[in-house]
Design an enzyme around this catalytic site. Structure first.
Site, PDB file in Angstrom:
ATOM      1  N   CYS A  74       0.867  -1.267   0.036  1.00 55.76           N
ATOM      2  CA  CYS A  74      -0.173   0.011   0.110  1.00 55.76           C
ATOM      3  C   CYS A  74       0.758   1.320  -0.016  1.00 55.76           C
ATOM      4  CB  CYS A  74      -0.787   0.169   1.194  1.00 55.76           C
ATOM      5  SG  CYS A  74      -2.045  -1.390   1.176  1.00 55.76           S
ATOM      6  N   ASP A 129     -22.881  10.444 -11.659  1.00 55.71           N
ATOM      7  CA  ASP A 129     -24.222  10.214 -11.231  1.00 55.71           C
ATOM      8  C   ASP A 129     -24.216   9.454 -10.005  1.00 55.71           C
ATOM      9  OD1 ASP A 129     -23.020   8.088 -12.202  1.00 55.71           O
ATOM     10  OD2 ASP A 129     -24.678   7.397 -13.679  1.00 55.71           O
TER      11      ASP A 129
END
Length: 218
Positions: free
Chosen positions: A45, A139
């Site tokens: 990470c 959206d």
């Protein structure tokens, strides 16, 4: 909760390295990428967060906002960011969520509803399913979900490629073939009749009636 493409991305208010953020308000009319991490100070990470920071301008150019999440308190992220800058050359330049109560990880189906307790008592292996990438459209619908194992670093160049495809196909009635990249030829969407295709595209190559190939629309 299991999410899939086409679902509305769950809204949330989270503590981040850039203050409290309401996710849907923060997105506004932009595209967004939410990518998650099982714990702070994890090696793969660390490389991912640094690389994402180094190519943030590519996401900016496409009108895409970036947000990271880690299942650790946000107060720990500053020290991790310093490590990321030292080892990767670029510190995170986007908000990083501290999901210490697991609320967002549960809402996005990355951890089970029964998970509880102190996040600092959990190991990265306990949270290994918090290795997802969600691409969200203006959206607020989920357009892409990827889940990576802890041992495999994510390919953010591929995520940019997919975003290029998503943005192109949202604007034009086309689809992108295998290994497509920006500028390559595309396929006319199956929902478009030949009559409609003639009006829009003029002509096309047709190795099969269901495979109509044209230049990428501008």
């Amino acid at each position: 909760m299991s999410l899939t493409i086409g679902d509305t991305a769950p809204d949330f208010i989270a503590a981040t390295t850039e203050g409290a953020i309401a996710f849907h308000d923060w997105l506004g009319d932009s595209w967004g990428v939410l990518f998650s991490h099982p714990k702070d100070f994890t090696p793969i990470c660390t490389t991912e967060l640094g690389y994402m920071a180094s190519i943030k301008s590519e996401f900016d150019r496409r009108g895409v906002k970036i947000m990271a999440l880690s299942v650790d308190p946000v107060e720990q992220h500053a020290a991790w960011s310093a490590d990321i800058e030292q080892t990767q050359g670029t510190a995170p330049n986007y908000p990083m969520i501290g999901d210490a109560d697991f609320t967002i990880s549960k809402a996005y189906g990355m951890l089970g509803a029964d998970v509880s307790g102190d996040p600092t008592d959990r190991t990265a292996a306990d949270n290994q399913t918090v290795r997802s990438v969600f691409v969200v459209g203006p959206d607020k619908k989920i357009k892409l979900i990827l889940l990576y194992p802890m041992t495999t670093g994510r390919n953010f160049d591929e995520i940019l490629r997919v975003i290029d495809s998503l943005q192109l196909t949202a604007k034009h009635k086309v689809a992108t073939p295998a290994n497509w990249k920006h500028g390559d030829r595309v396929v006319i969407a199956g929902s478009v009749s030949n009559e409609q295709a003639k009006e829009t595209f003029g002509s096309w190559d047709e190795p099969k009636p269901y495979l109509r190939i044209v230049a990428q629309p501008a």
